[in-house]
Each structure stands twice: as structure tokens, then as C-alpha cells.
Design an enzyme around this catalytic site. Structure first.
Site, PDB file in Angstrom:
ATOM      1  N   VAL A   4     -10.970   2.951  -3.806  1.00 39.94           N
ATOM      2  CA  VAL A   4     -10.513   2.519  -5.135  1.00 39.94           C
ATOM      3  C   VAL A   4     -11.451   1.416  -5.628  1.00 39.94           C
ATOM      4  CG1 VAL A   4      -8.640   1.481  -6.464  1.00 39.94           C
ATOM      5  CG2 VAL A   4      -8.110   3.102  -4.633  1.00 39.94           C
TER       6      VAL A   4
ATOM      7  N   ASP B 255       0.853  -1.194   0.000  1.00 39.35           N
ATOM      8  CA  ASP B 255       0.000   0.000   0.000  1.00 39.35           C
ATOM      9  C   ASP B 255       0.891   1.247   0.000  1.00 39.35           C
ATOM     10  OD1 ASP B 255      -3.202   0.593   0.937  1.00 39.35           O
ATOM     11  OD2 ASP B 255      -1.760   2.241   1.148  1.00 39.35           O
ATOM     12  N   ILE B 256       0.519   2.240  -0.782  1.00 40.50           N
ATOM     13  CA  ILE B 256       1.343   3.447  -0.931  1.00 40.50           C
ATOM     14  C   ILE B 256       1.356   4.292   0.356  1.00 40.50           C
ATOM     15  CG2 ILE B 256      -0.421   5.032  -1.843  1.00 40.50           C
ATOM     16  CD1 ILE B 256       1.669   5.713  -4.073  1.00 40.50           C
TER      17      ILE B 256
ATOM     18  N   HIS C  39      -9.993  -5.063  -3.528  1.00 41.62           N
ATOM     19  CA  HIS C  39      -8.671  -5.283  -2.934  1.00 41.62           C
ATOM     20  C   HIS C  39      -8.823  -5.666  -1.474  1.00 41.62           C
ATOM     21  CE1 HIS C  39      -9.798  -1.036  -2.694  1.00 41.62           C
ATOM     22  NE2 HIS C  39      -9.186  -1.000  -1.511  1.00 41.62           N
TER      23      HIS C  39
ATOM     24  N   ASN D 175     -12.957  -3.352   2.099  1.00 38.68           N
ATOM     25  CA  ASN D 175     -13.983  -2.312   2.129  1.00 38.68           C
ATOM     26  C   ASN D 175     -14.817  -2.431   0.856  1.00 38.68           C
ATOM     27  OD1 ASN D 175     -12.920  -1.198   4.551  1.00 38.68           O
ATOM     28  ND2 ASN D 175     -11.349  -0.138   3.371  1.00 38.68           N
TER      29      ASN D 175
HETATM   30  P1  AMP Z   1      -9.850   1.556   0.138  1.00 35.42           P
HETATM   31  O1  AMP Z   1     -10.159   2.776   0.939  1.00 35.42           O
HETATM   32  O2  AMP Z   1     -10.207   0.268   0.857  1.00 35.42           O
HETATM   33  O3  AMP Z   1     -10.432   1.623  -1.245  1.00 35.42           O
HETATM   34  O4  AMP Z   1      -8.279   1.494   0.036  1.00 35.42           O
HETATM   35  C1  AMP Z   1      -7.548   2.022  -1.036  1.00 35.42           C
HETATM   36  C2  AMP Z   1      -6.085   1.869  -0.687  1.00 35.42           C
HETATM   37  O5  AMP Z   1      -5.341   1.969  -1.877  1.00 35.42           O
HETATM   38  C3  AMP Z   1      -5.563   2.930   0.283  1.00 35.42           C
HETATM   39  O6  AMP Z   1      -5.029   2.286   1.441  1.00 35.42           O
HETATM   40  C4  AMP Z   1      -4.485   3.637  -0.527  1.00 35.42           C
HETATM   41  O7  AMP Z   1      -3.368   4.028   0.255  1.00 35.42           O
HETATM   42  C5  AMP Z   1      -4.126   2.594  -1.566  1.00 35.42           C
HETATM   43  N1  AMP Z   1      -3.582   3.111  -2.816  1.00 35.42           N
HETATM   44  C6  AMP Z   1      -4.116   4.066  -3.619  1.00 35.42           C
HETATM   45  N2  AMP Z   1      -3.350   4.269  -4.708  1.00 35.42           N
HETATM   46  C7  AMP Z   1      -2.292   3.412  -4.596  1.00 35.42           C
HETATM   47  C8  AMP Z   1      -1.149   3.130  -5.411  1.00 35.42           C
HETATM   48  N3  AMP Z   1      -0.912   3.783  -6.557  1.00 35.42           N
HETATM   49  N4  AMP Z   1      -0.274   2.192  -4.973  1.00 35.42           N
HETATM   50  C9  AMP Z   1      -0.500   1.528  -3.819  1.00 35.42           C
HETATM   51  N5  AMP Z   1      -1.561   1.735  -3.022  1.00 35.42           N
HETATM   52  C10 AMP Z   1      -2.457   2.668  -3.392  1.00 35.42           C
END
Ligand code: AMP
Ligand code: ZN
Length: 118
Positions: free
Chosen positions: A96, A31-32, A100, A87
Site C-alpha cells: 500500500v 490491520d484488516i 504505514h 516496508n
Molecule cells: P504492506 O505490505 O507493508 O504495504 O502492508 C499493507 C497492509 O495493509 C497489509 O498488512 C494489509 O492487510 C493492510 N490493509 C490493506 N487494506 C486494508 C484496509 N482496508 N484496512 C486495514 N488494513 C488494510
């Protein structure tokens, strides 16, 4: 692949990621914005917006996703336990729209990791 999907672009290598695992069904990367010492995302390679959109055809990828989650959490140093968080949709605070699983852990209890609901 779904156009304009950031995670589809990560699978395709069009957006860089810190990849930790890949097979024919799933892809995993750090995760970023890690919220715990171990914070890995595991996703199905085929675009699936959320668990709510899953069909029986997705079951092999969903099963693999959980098996890989366990394997990667253990390899990353969470052999004592970890959380798997998915989520879903607006009510589920999903940001996103490509399914995931968050794998969160480390060497301390990880806590509930809930988002604010207000
Ligand atoms: P959610 O709120 O469950 O949709 O989680 C989305 C997750 O994606 C968050 O923890 C972000 O930090 C992660 N995220 C978004 N863009 C990236 C990316 N380019 N690379 C890695 N993680 C990401
Ligand atoms: Zn996608």
C-alpha cells in the site's frame, strides 16, 4: 489527500476501518488481515507514499508515529515488547503506497515476519 489512495480514504472516513487512535498528525487502525494478536497500522494523515519520500517537513509526523506506536502497542497488550515494521518500495515489499508502520505483538514472541523474496 491523494486520489485513489486507500489509506487516505480511511483517514477521510470514506472507507471504514477499526480506528484505534487519531490526532492532528497520525491515524491508527487495526490491520484488516492481522498476522499477530496485536497488529495495528499507524500512518501519517498527510499522504506520504513511503519513507523514501519523507522530507524534513515530515519529521514531526514521523516522530509522533513512533511515540504513538509505543503507546498503542502497550495499551493493546504488548507491554512485554513488540515490533515496528515499515516496508518501503518494491524492494521492501510495500503493497500500500501510503507510509504505514506495522505494530505487531501480543503475549508471545512475534518472530521475524519477513515476506517471501522469491
Ligand atoms: P504492506 O505490505 O507493508 O504495504 O502492508 C499493507 C497492509 O495493509 C497489509 O498488512 C494489509 O492487510 C493492510 N490493509 C490493506 N487494506 C486494508 C484496509 N482496508 N484496512 C486495514 N488494513 C488494510
Ligand atoms: Zn494516501
Amino acid at each position: 489527500m491523494s486520489e485513489n489512495c486507500i489509506f487516505c480514504k480511511i483517514v477521510a472516513g470514506e472507507i471504514p476501518s477499526k480506528k484505534v487512535y487519531e490526532d492532528e498528525l497520525v491515524f491508527a487502525f487495526h490491520d484488516i488481515h492481522p498476522q499477530r494478536p496485536v497488529h495495528i497500522l499507524v500512518i501519517p494523515k498527510r499522504h506520504l507514499a513511503s519513507l523514501q519520500d519523507a522530507t524534513p517537513a515530515d519529521e514531526p509526523a514521523l516522530g509522533r508515529l513512533l511515540a504513538v506506536a509505543n503507546q498503542l502497542a502497550t495499551e493493546a497488550g504488548s507491554s512485554g515488547g513488540f515490533r515496528v515494521i515499515i516496508n518501503n518500495g518494491e524492494i521492501g515489499c510495500q503493497e500500500v503506497p501510503h507510509l504505514h508502520a506495522h505494530i505487531v505483538g501480543g503475549d508471545q514472541p512475534v518472530g521475524p515476519m519477513l515476506k517471501r523474496l522469491d
